[in-house]
Each structure stands twice: as structure tokens, then as C-alpha cells.
Design an enzyme around this catalytic site. Structure first.
Site, PDB file in Angstrom:
ATOM      1  N   GLU A 125      -6.754   8.191   2.048  1.00 47.16           N
ATOM      2  CA  GLU A 125      -5.441   8.199   1.250  1.00 47.16           C
ATOM      3  C   GLU A 125      -4.845   6.970   0.478  1.00 47.16           C
ATOM      4  O   GLU A 125      -4.449   6.219   0.878  1.00 47.16           O
ATOM      5  CB  GLU A 125      -4.227   9.302   2.191  1.00 47.16           C
ATOM      6  CG  GLU A 125      -5.008  10.374   2.956  1.00 47.16           C
ATOM      7  CD  GLU A 125      -4.508  11.170   3.810  1.00 47.16           C
ATOM      8  OE1 GLU A 125      -4.550  12.275   3.783  1.00 47.16           O
ATOM      9  OE2 GLU A 125      -3.519  10.562   4.662  1.00 47.16           O
ATOM     10  N   CYS A 141       1.416   2.844  -2.030  1.00 53.47           N
ATOM     11  CA  CYS A 141       0.726   2.944  -0.385  1.00 53.47           C
ATOM     12  C   CYS A 141      -0.667   2.569  -0.266  1.00 53.47           C
ATOM     13  O   CYS A 141      -0.910   4.002  -0.348  1.00 53.47           O
ATOM     14  CB  CYS A 141       1.720   3.454   0.674  1.00 53.47           C
ATOM     15  SG  CYS A 141       1.141   2.959   1.805  1.00 53.47           S
ATOM     16  N   CYS A 199      -9.199   2.301  10.771  1.00 52.74           N
ATOM     17  CA  CYS A 199      -9.351   1.201  11.262  1.00 52.74           C
ATOM     18  C   CYS A 199      -9.763   0.750  13.208  1.00 52.74           C
ATOM     19  O   CYS A 199      -9.971   1.843  13.800  1.00 52.74           O
ATOM     20  CB  CYS A 199      -7.512   0.421  11.592  1.00 52.74           C
ATOM     21  SG  CYS A 199      -7.288  -0.500  12.137  1.00 52.74           S
ATOM     22  N   CYS A 214      -4.397   0.669  17.802  1.00 49.26           N
ATOM     23  CA  CYS A 214      -2.411   0.850  17.500  1.00 49.26           C
ATOM     24  C   CYS A 214      -2.480   1.999  18.098  1.00 49.26           C
ATOM     25  O   CYS A 214      -2.936   2.840  17.637  1.00 49.26           O
ATOM     26  CB  CYS A 214      -1.874   0.183  16.364  1.00 49.26           C
ATOM     27  SG  CYS A 214      -2.586  -1.603  16.268  1.00 49.26           S
ATOM     28  N   CYS A 263      -1.133   5.141  16.794  1.00 51.00           N
ATOM     29  CA  CYS A 263      -1.190   5.222  14.738  1.00 51.00           C
ATOM     30  C   CYS A 263      -2.675   5.793  15.047  1.00 51.00           C
ATOM     31  O   CYS A 263      -3.919   5.865  15.060  1.00 51.00           O
ATOM     32  CB  CYS A 263      -1.631   3.376  14.456  1.00 51.00           C
ATOM     33  SG  CYS A 263      -2.398   3.717  12.298  1.00 51.00           S
ATOM     34  N   CYS A 299       4.425   6.725   7.097  1.00 48.63           N
ATOM     35  CA  CYS A 299       4.070   5.724   7.549  1.00 48.63           C
ATOM     36  C   CYS A 299       2.766   6.458   9.082  1.00 48.63           C
ATOM     37  O   CYS A 299       3.355   6.931   9.898  1.00 48.63           O
ATOM     38  CB  CYS A 299       5.251   4.952   8.254  1.00 48.63           C
ATOM     39  SG  CYS A 299       5.104   3.299   7.468  1.00 48.63           S
TER      40      CYS A 299
HETATM   41  N1  SAH Z   1      -2.438  -2.558   9.416  1.00 53.17           N
HETATM   42  C1  SAH Z   1      -1.482  -2.366   8.882  1.00 53.17           C
HETATM   43  C2  SAH Z   1      -1.384  -1.690   8.116  1.00 53.17           C
HETATM   44  C3  SAH Z   1      -1.583  -0.707   7.733  1.00 53.17           C
HETATM   45  S1  SAH Z   1      -0.346   0.027   9.141  1.00 53.17           S
HETATM   46  C4  SAH Z   1      -0.536  -3.041   9.900  1.00 53.17           C
HETATM   47  O1  SAH Z   1      -0.805  -2.574  10.842  1.00 53.17           O
HETATM   48  O2  SAH Z   1       0.713  -3.262   9.454  1.00 53.17           O
HETATM   49  C5  SAH Z   1       1.416   0.025   8.302  1.00 53.17           C
HETATM   50  C6  SAH Z   1       2.715   0.497   9.101  1.00 53.17           C
HETATM   51  O3  SAH Z   1       2.360   1.213   9.956  1.00 53.17           O
HETATM   52  C7  SAH Z   1       2.384  -1.128  10.174  1.00 53.17           C
HETATM   53  O4  SAH Z   1       3.457  -1.020  10.147  1.00 53.17           O
HETATM   54  C8  SAH Z   1       2.108   0.502  11.389  1.00 53.17           C
HETATM   55  O5  SAH Z   1       1.758  -0.005  12.989  1.00 53.17           O
HETATM   56  C9  SAH Z   1       3.363   1.671  10.997  1.00 53.17           C
HETATM   57  N2  SAH Z   1       2.563   2.378  12.083  1.00 53.17           N
HETATM   58  C10 SAH Z   1       1.765   3.259  12.338  1.00 53.17           C
HETATM   59  N3  SAH Z   1       0.878   4.575  13.781  1.00 53.17           N
HETATM   60  C11 SAH Z   1       2.073   4.785  12.997  1.00 53.17           C
HETATM   61  C12 SAH Z   1       3.427   5.811  13.117  1.00 53.17           C
HETATM   62  N4  SAH Z   1       2.847   6.912  13.912  1.00 53.17           N
HETATM   63  N5  SAH Z   1       4.652   6.283  12.297  1.00 53.17           N
HETATM   64  C13 SAH Z   1       5.701   5.272  12.396  1.00 53.17           C
HETATM   65  N6  SAH Z   1       4.443   3.434  11.575  1.00 53.17           N
HETATM   66  C14 SAH Z   1       3.793   3.698  12.385  1.00 53.17           C
HETATM   67 FE1  SF4 Z   2      -5.185  -0.211  12.156  1.00 54.46          FE
HETATM   68 FE2  SF4 Z   2      -2.712   1.471  12.084  1.00 54.46          FE
HETATM   69 FE3  SF4 Z   2      -3.251  -1.351  13.964  1.00 54.46          FE
HETATM   70 FE4  SF4 Z   2      -2.527  -1.129  11.736  1.00 54.46          FE
HETATM   71  S1  SF4 Z   2      -1.466   0.024  12.231  1.00 54.46           S
HETATM   72  S2  SF4 Z   2      -3.059  -2.209  12.505  1.00 54.46           S
HETATM   73  S3  SF4 Z   2      -4.488   0.394  10.627  1.00 54.46           S
HETATM   74  S4  SF4 Z   2      -4.539   0.608  13.959  1.00 54.46           S
END
Ligand code: SAH
Ligand code: SF4
Length: 362
Positions: free
Chosen positions: A90, A103, A110, A114, A117, A337
Site C-alpha cells: 500500500e 507514504c 516486515c 514490532c 504494527c 500509520c
Molecule cells: N519500518 C519502519 C517504517 C515503517 S512503520 C519503522 O518502523 O520506522 C512507520 C511508523 O508507524 C513507525 O514509527 C511505526 O512504529 C509506526 N506504527 C506501526 N504500527 C503502528 C500503529 N498501529 N499505530 C501507530 N503507529 C504505528
Molecule cells: Fe516493521 Fe512495523 Fe516494526 Fe516498522 S513498525 S519495523 S514496519 S514491524
């Protein structure tokens, strides 16, 4: 068959040289591909007819296929792109008064898991190619067009979509070089932001090779909690990450790092966390971007209340830091996000996260 969308300027120059053509052809073709969004060699009217006839025999212009476009009530747009069987990523466009931000995703899924996420929940399939990364900007520019002054509506790019850009380093850097190239998209280094969960060696490489604005997903003020929320912290803990941030800004295009911090109710949003954050970042020139958690099914987390977020931000500001709170946009089309799910045919082994792991970790 060479996909020309996989090549940046040096790559195109080498390609045309291999055909016995002059290097300036590379710039001409680059204009057609990226400034006019051409998808057919027949459109390239300033190339010699013989070259126009030869190019389709040895090369192609193959962006990812567009599967679906959605428009939110607030003007946010989301494109779902096909990147092979059962895999979709996306891309989101967020219009604001003074800028338009795209974005962009860099991986199908991934691997970093995390806990909060949605992309991480789905596992990892593969890295996106250069054409698939730059193809997102290519499609979005086509769809959005230009404003009445002739300027592009997309003024900023953030690599904050699906995936960890610094774990797809080479393709990301090549795609970024196209974003910056005046013959392609001509964005300034300050308007292209890479977001990373903190891959320390790659941050150092990026600083030397392609310094653009950097956002680091911090999300926790101490190792015990960050190990749980952002598991890559076990490999690159805060004592390695903070100096890497300091090094990055020494010759980066911006003199600060943006720390992203997702606000999770009862997990990382207490006054003691803000206090620890101030201590941790004492020697790093930085701004905080607080992101209210965006929920997805079975996430196990809840968003901090707006009052908690407000207090947390005030505490950081009282400590001398700038703290902004990200507005949630495009929630009605699951474009906020961390909600980007696309479609990931998972090939990785998964470890499931359970909420009780977090208790007591703060
Ligand atoms: N992998 C990279 C970039 C993609 S995620 C990273 O982790 O930085 C982009 C941002 O969205 C990151 O700061 C991530 O931690 C945040 N993010 C992920 N899941 C989220 C959620 N459910 N609600 C709000 N922010 C989230
Ligand atoms: Fe991967 Fe999501 Fe963690 Fe970013 S926030 S490193 S996309 S698992």
C-alpha cells in the site's frame, strides 16, 4: 528484459552505453519516465526512430500493477499495488495545506515484528524492487497530477509504509536517488524522510551515501520495554542507537532526528516514561512525533487517551524538546500509520506476541 524503472541515472547511462548510445539519452528517457509518467516508448518523440524501435526489444517500462484506489473523507488516498501473486503493498497520499506527502512501502510485510504494527503481524515475504518502490511515486503522481501553477501535488515522500527500508538498503537507496534527481522527481533531501526501527550499521551507511531526513521509531525510553515493543532493540540497543543518531545529524540534511513514539495506553505513556525519554535524549538534537496508536483487529493494545498524549507532550516540552502529535488521517480507509496491511503471502516463521509479556517491562 531490462525494466527501465529499476535504474537510476548511473544505471540508465550504463544501459544506453551498452546499446552503443550516448549518455545524454539516459537523461532524456528519465524525463519521459519520471517527469511525464510515460509508459510507452512511442511517446518519447525526441528519441531517434531507430532507438524508439529498438528499446521495446531490449527493455520495458513495468510499474507495479494498480489493483485498487481508495479515497478517504479527509482527502487521504490509498493505492493497493500488486507485486506478484498474492502479494500487495500500500501507498498513501496525505494532503495538507502547505504540502502533500506520499507514504511509500519498501517491503512486502516486515520481518521485525514490532508488537503494535499490523505490517509486522503479517510476517515477511520479500523486498520490493527499485521499480516497485519508485513505481509508487510514479503512480501517485499520475493519479494526482499538478496544481494550477504546474507544481506537483506530491512535495514530500516518507518511507514509512510497509516494511523496514534499511533492511532493503540497496533498492531503497536507488529509489531515493531517483526521488532526489532533478531529471526525475527533484525532491530536496529535507523532503524525503526514511523511517527506521534503528538498524544501526545501515544508518551509518546512509549517512555517508545518501543523507536524507531520518525518523527513528523509538517507542520506548528503556531497553527492557523497547526489547518487547521493537524486538530489533535486542540487536541494536539504545546505547548503540543513540550515538548512531548523533552521528547521523552531524552531516545530515537536517540538524535533528525525529523520534517517532507510538502512544500505547498504560504501556509507554506514563510520566516516568517521559522523564526517562528526556534523560535518554539529553545529548541528541531531536524532535518527538507522538503517534496515537492506530488499532487493528486483535492488536492487544489500546490508544492512550488524548489527555494522556497532551500531558506527555507537555512534559517533553517542559524538558526543552519539541513534541508534536501526529494527526490520524485516512482512518476510514485503514490508511493510518501502522494499519497498512496490503496482502502478504507470509514465508517467515512467526512468533506470536502476547500482551502479558509487556507487563512489568517498564
Ligand atoms: N519500518 C519502519 C517504517 C515503517 S512503520 C519503522 O518502523 O520506522 C512507520 C511508523 O508507524 C513507525 O514509527 C511505526 O512504529 C509506526 N506504527 C506501526 N504500527 C503502528 C500503529 N498501529 N499505530 C501507530 N503507529 C504505528
Ligand atoms: Fe516493521 Fe512495523 Fe516494526 Fe516498522 S513498525 S519495523 S514496519 S514491524
Amino acid at each position: 528484459m531490462q525494466n527501465l524503472l529499476d535504474l537510476d541515472l548511473p544505471g540508465l547511462v550504463a544501459f544506453f552505453e551498452s546499446l552503443g548510445e550516448k549518455p545524454f539519452r539516459a537523461r532524456q528517457v528519465m524525463h519521459w519516465l519520471h517527469q511525464y509518467g510515460a509508459d510507452d516508448f512511442a511517446q518519447m518523440t525526441d528519441l531517434a526512430k531507430s532507438l524508439r524501435a529498438k528499446l521495446p526489444e531490449v527493455s520495458e517500462i513495468r510499474p507495479p500493477l494498480l489493483h485498487q484506489e481508495q479515497v478517504s473523507d479527509d482527502g487521504t488516498r490509498k493505492w493497493l499495488l500488486e507485486v506478484g501473486p498474492q502479494n500487495r503493498v500500500e501507498t498513501v497520499f496525505i494532503p495538507e495545506a502547505e504540502r502533500g506527502t506520499l507514504c511509500v512501502s519498501t517491503q512486502v510485510g516486515c520481518a521485525l515484528e514490532c508488537a503494535f504494527c499490523s505490517t509486522g503481524r503479517q510476517g515477511f515475504n520479500r523486498n520490493l524492487s527499485v521499480a516497485e518502490i519508485i513505481g509508487q511515486l510514479w503512480w501517485a503522481n499520475k493519479a494526482m497530477g499538478r496544481d494550477p501553477k504546474g507544481d506537483r501535488l506530491i512535495s514530500n515522500v516518507v518511507l514509512m509504509g510497509m516494511g523496514e527500508p534499511l533492511l532493503n538498503y540497496d533498492n531503497t537507496v536507488t529509489a531515493v536517488s531517483l526521488m532526489l534527481d532533478d531529471h526525475a522527481y527533484g525532491l530536496s533531501r529535507r523532503r524525503v524522510t526514511i523511517s527506521t526501527s534503528g538498524i544501526v550499521p545501515a544508518m551509518d551507511r546512509l549517512r555517508e551515501q545518501m543523507p536524507v531526513a531520518l525518523a527513528v521509531s523509538l517507542h520506548a525510553p528503556n531497553d527492557a520495554l523497547r526489547d518487547q515493543l521493537v524486538p530489533i532493540n535486542r540487536k541494536y540497543p539504545l546505547k548503540a542507537l543513540m550515538p548512531a543518531c548523533q552521528r547521523y545529524i552531524q552531516d545530515g540534511p537536517r540538524d535533528f532526528i525525529t523520534f517517532e513514539y507510538v502512544m500505547l495506553d498504560g504501556i509507554n505513556d506514563r510520566p516516568e516514561h517521559a522523564e526517562q525519554l528526556l534523560q535518554l535524549t539529553r545529548d541528541v538534537n531531536c524532535k518527538f512525533n507522538l503517534i496515537p496508536f492506530n488499532p487493528f483487529p486483535n492488536s492487544g493494545f489500546q490508544r492512550s487517551s488524548s489527555e494522556t498524549v497532551r500531558r506527555f507532550a507537555s512534559q517533553l516540552m517542559a524538558g526543552g524538546k519539541i513534541a508534536t502529535t501526529r494527526k490520524t488521517r485516512g482512518g476510514d480507509i485503514d490508511a493510518a500509520c501502522g494499519q497498512l496491511a496490503g496482502q502478504v503471502q507470509d514465508k517467515s516463521r512467526r512468533v506470536s506476541h502476547r500482551i502479558d509479556k509487556f507487563m512489568g517491562a517498564a
